[in-house]
Design a protein around this motif. Structure first.
Motif, short mmCIF file in Angstrom:
data_model
loop_
_atom_site.label_atom_id
_atom_site.label_comp_id
_atom_site.label_asym_id
_atom_site.label_seq_id
_atom_site.Cartn_x
_atom_site.Cartn_y
_atom_site.Cartn_z
N GLY A 6 9.17 -1.43 24.53
CA GLY A 6 8.27 -1.96 25.54
C GLY A 6 6.82 -1.50 25.40
O GLY A 6 5.97 -1.95 26.15
N TYR A 7 6.54 -0.62 24.43
CA TYR A 7 5.20 -0.07 24.32
C TYR A 7 4.29 -0.83 23.35
O TYR A 7 3.31 -0.29 22.87
CB TYR A 7 5.24 1.42 23.99
CG TYR A 7 5.31 2.25 25.26
CD1 TYR A 7 4.16 2.71 25.88
CD2 TYR A 7 6.52 2.52 25.87
CE1 TYR A 7 4.21 3.43 27.06
CE2 TYR A 7 6.60 3.25 27.05
CZ TYR A 7 5.43 3.70 27.63
OH TYR A 7 5.48 4.40 28.81
N LEU A 8 4.63 -2.05 23.05
CA LEU A 8 3.68 -2.93 22.37
C LEU A 8 3.57 -4.17 23.23
O LEU A 8 4.59 -4.71 23.67
CB LEU A 8 4.19 -3.33 20.97
CG LEU A 8 3.85 -2.46 19.77
CD1 LEU A 8 4.35 -3.13 18.50
CD2 LEU A 8 2.37 -2.15 19.66
N PRO A 9 2.34 -4.66 23.46
CA PRO A 9 2.21 -5.91 24.22
C PRO A 9 3.03 -7.02 23.56
O PRO A 9 3.20 -7.02 22.33
CB PRO A 9 0.71 -6.21 24.12
CG PRO A 9 0.06 -4.90 23.82
CD PRO A 9 1.06 -4.10 23.04
N ALA A 10 3.53 -7.93 24.36
CA ALA A 10 4.47 -8.94 23.86
C ALA A 10 3.94 -9.70 22.64
O ALA A 10 4.68 -9.92 21.68
CB ALA A 10 4.83 -9.92 24.99
N ALA A 13 4.24 -7.47 19.64
CA ALA A 13 5.64 -7.30 19.28
C ALA A 13 6.15 -8.53 18.52
O ALA A 13 6.79 -8.42 17.47
CB ALA A 13 6.49 -7.07 20.53
N LEU A 160 -0.71 0.90 16.68
CA LEU A 160 -0.99 1.30 18.06
C LEU A 160 -2.48 1.18 18.37
O LEU A 160 -2.87 0.81 19.48
CB LEU A 160 -0.50 2.73 18.31
CG LEU A 160 1.02 2.87 18.42
CD1 LEU A 160 1.42 4.32 18.50
CD2 LEU A 160 1.54 2.11 19.64
#
Lengths: 224, 102
Positions: A6-10, A13, A160
């Motif tokens: 969940g720690y990458l914007p959709a 991802a 990131l």
């Protein structure tokens, strides 16, 4: 190097998943081809995957006061070419995602790209280059494994940084921040991975010469 | 080969141990880099909400270390099996060729 679930914007991802998917498919193709053409190397293939399994499970302390882990993908990349390690590395990442909650399904594409695509391809490229200019087998293996390992963490830092630019310093500022967490921490670990990979290759040179010859990867260029 | 490998293994262990003798500031020493990156993300984008949760998490630190151990044990076991098989074959070949065993 695990980007948490969940720690990458959709959008990021999805993009990394799209970038990594063809590499994974190519890895599957390479795996089938190697097993069909060189069935005698199946056990070595499994051992290369096992090496990545061990190394990525061991969290090792670093001089930055935090812990990280090696990747173990350089060995297989040198022996079988980088494509296969994309597939084996993906299996390792899936195991850690599903059973350990390290990494994630949404971030799998990004994590596959850093650990199972860039790492093995960098390792393979460096191995070929160092052998090409006449470097010894041990030096080539060491540099390939160590720099392949390090490149994985540099890619994670960049992924990131692009996803989370620093409000003041932008992408570059963010890259410096994530780089100090990942890439700097990784330097001693990369050296450890280089050393351990040389140890395994030494063992292979002593006991598995026939397999290495049939793979023709070590036979190409100069032998040690 | 065995001699060189011993030196390389010793060097690897030493590099891993050096940080244990260093002093660090901060409250969490030898935490995971993955977790630190997560904190850095929250620092850069305090409003960021993870939009997906792990579908399953080890219920405790003990279970987590069990699974990490399992991963390492499976890998080490297979690697050791491979080396043992090949070493035995190499010895068998030497014996068949009439060399005296060591």
């Amino acid at each position: 190097m695990h980007i948490m679930e969940g720690y990458l914007p959709a959008a990021h991802a999805a993009a990394w998943t799209a970038v990594s998917a063809p590499f994974v498919a190519y890895g599957g193709y390479r795996l089938i081809k190697i097993v069909r053409e060189h069935p005698e190397t199946k056990l070595l293939l499994a051992a290369s995957g096992a090496f990545a399994f061990v190394l990525s499970a061991l969290k090792i302390p670093s001089v930055t006061g935090s812990c990280s882990h090696a990747t173990g993908t350089g060995l297989g990349a040198i022996l079988f070419g980088p494509g296969v390690m994309t597939l084996l590395g993906t299996i390792v990442l899936l195991f850690q995602t599903l059973l350990l909650a390290h990494g994630g399904l949404t971030t799998l594409g990004a994590n596959v790209f850093s650990m199972a695509v860039v790492g093995p391809y960098v390792a393979y490229g460096i191995f070929r280059s160092v052998r090409g200019i006449g470097g010894s087998l041990a030096v080539a293996v060491f540099l390939a494994a160590a720099l392949g390992d390090l490149s994985t963490y540099i890619v994670t830092s960049a992924q990131l940084a692009v996803a989370f630019p620093d409000p003041a310093g932008g992408v570059a500022g963010s890259f410096a921040k994530f780089g100090s967490i990942f890439a700097f921490t990784q330097i001693p670990l990369a050296i450890i991975e280089g050393l351990l990979t040389v140890v395994v290759v030494n063992v292979l040179m002593a006991y598995s010469r026939s397999e290495l010859k049939s793979l023709s990867l070590l036979a190409k260029g100069r032998t040690a | 080969m065995a001699h060189q490998n011993l030196i390389l293994l010793a060097a690897a262990v030493m590099i891993a141990m050096i940080p244990l003798f260093m002093t660090f500031e901060g409250d969490e020493i030898f935490g995971g880099a993955d977790g630190q990156a997560q904190e850095a993300i929250i620092e850069i984008r305090p409003d960021y909400e993870p939009w997906f949760d792990a579908i399953w998490e080890p219920p405790s630190g003990e279970i987590e270390s069990l699974l990490f151990m399992l991963q390492a044990a499976l890998g080490a076991g297979l690697l050791g099996y491979y080396i043992g098989v090949r070493r035995g074959e190499a010895r068998g070949r030497r014996l068949a060729e009439g060399d005296a065993p060591h």
